[in-house]
Design a protein around this motif. Sequence first.
Motif, PDB file in Angstrom:
ATOM      1  N   LYS A 127      60.903 -54.503-101.818  1.00  0.00           N
ATOM      2  CA  LYS A 127      62.141 -54.904-101.156  1.00  0.00           C
ATOM      3  C   LYS A 127      62.655 -53.763-100.278  1.00  0.00           C
ATOM      4  O   LYS A 127      63.047 -53.975 -99.131  1.00  0.00           O
ATOM      5  N   PHE A 128      62.617 -52.551-100.812  1.00  0.00           N
ATOM      6  CA  PHE A 128      63.079 -51.398-100.032  1.00  0.00           C
ATOM      7  C   PHE A 128      62.219 -51.205 -98.785  1.00  0.00           C
ATOM      8  O   PHE A 128      62.730 -50.946 -97.702  1.00  0.00           O
ATOM      9  N   LYS A 129      60.903 -51.331 -98.947  1.00  0.00           N
ATOM     10  CA  LYS A 129      60.002 -51.187 -97.796  1.00  0.00           C
ATOM     11  C   LYS A 129      60.283 -52.254 -96.750  1.00  0.00           C
ATOM     12  O   LYS A 129      60.258 -51.974 -95.554  1.00  0.00           O
ATOM     13  N   SER A 130      60.576 -53.478 -97.196  1.00  0.00           N
ATOM     14  CA  SER A 130      60.847 -54.564 -96.243  1.00  0.00           C
ATOM     15  C   SER A 130      62.116 -54.290 -95.440  1.00  0.00           C
ATOM     16  O   SER A 130      62.270 -54.783 -94.331  1.00  0.00           O
ATOM     17  N   LYS A 131      63.010 -53.501 -95.990  1.00  0.00           N
ATOM     18  CA  LYS A 131      64.240 -53.123 -95.281  1.00  0.00           C
ATOM     19  C   LYS A 131      64.046 -51.866 -94.431  1.00  0.00           C
ATOM     20  O   LYS A 131      64.974 -51.409 -93.775  1.00  0.00           O
ATOM     21  N   GLY A 132      62.835 -51.308 -94.477  1.00  0.00           N
ATOM     22  CA  GLY A 132      62.558 -50.107 -93.705  1.00  0.00           C
ATOM     23  C   GLY A 132      62.976 -48.815 -94.386  1.00  0.00           C
ATOM     24  O   GLY A 132      62.997 -47.755 -93.762  1.00  0.00           O
TER      25      GLY A 132
END
Length: 193
Positions: A127-132
């Motif tokens: 989830k964090f990666k998807s938010k950059g």
Amino acid sequence: MDSYQTVVSQMHSAGVLIGMTQKTEIVGVADGGKGLSEELKKQFPSMQFILDKSHFRDHLYDTAEALGIKQENRSDWVNPRLKAVANGNVDEVLKEFEVENKKDPIHRRTRLIGYIKRFKDALDYNKFKSKGYPIGSGEIESAHKSIPQKRLKIPGASWRSDSINPIFSLRILRANGWWEEFWDNRIEEMAAA
């Protein structure tokens, strides 16, 4: 080289100086040092704290070793659990460990359970990666090795607590390309006094 409270307060002041407001999105990535995430959340209440993924992985490997899992089989034990946590399934992994610990309590697994509970909202890596957002503190760890540690670990060097922060400050100024600006401002201040 100070308490988390003091250092985080200085970070907060620096953030305000560069324009941070209550609406600023703040993301912090760090290891699980006792009290660090708590102090960051206290002084940056809207911060999304992220536990450095490699530190979490290390805790899983340490637990696998304590459970007696052979070295060649540890990644087979760690990777599915790490993947499940990264996919947001922290509760399922936590429940698995708690069930296993009721049957066969092992101190290291008990510690891991406490660690996961403490950082439950800081482990949803995908989830964090998807938010950059970054999920690792490697850049900071690398800078730490090349800026303060390089100077501190000179063979034969000795340090006093009152000299470490000034030396670090100067090394950070130089590393960030602010060396000339700092000295120009310092000369102006001294001339005005």
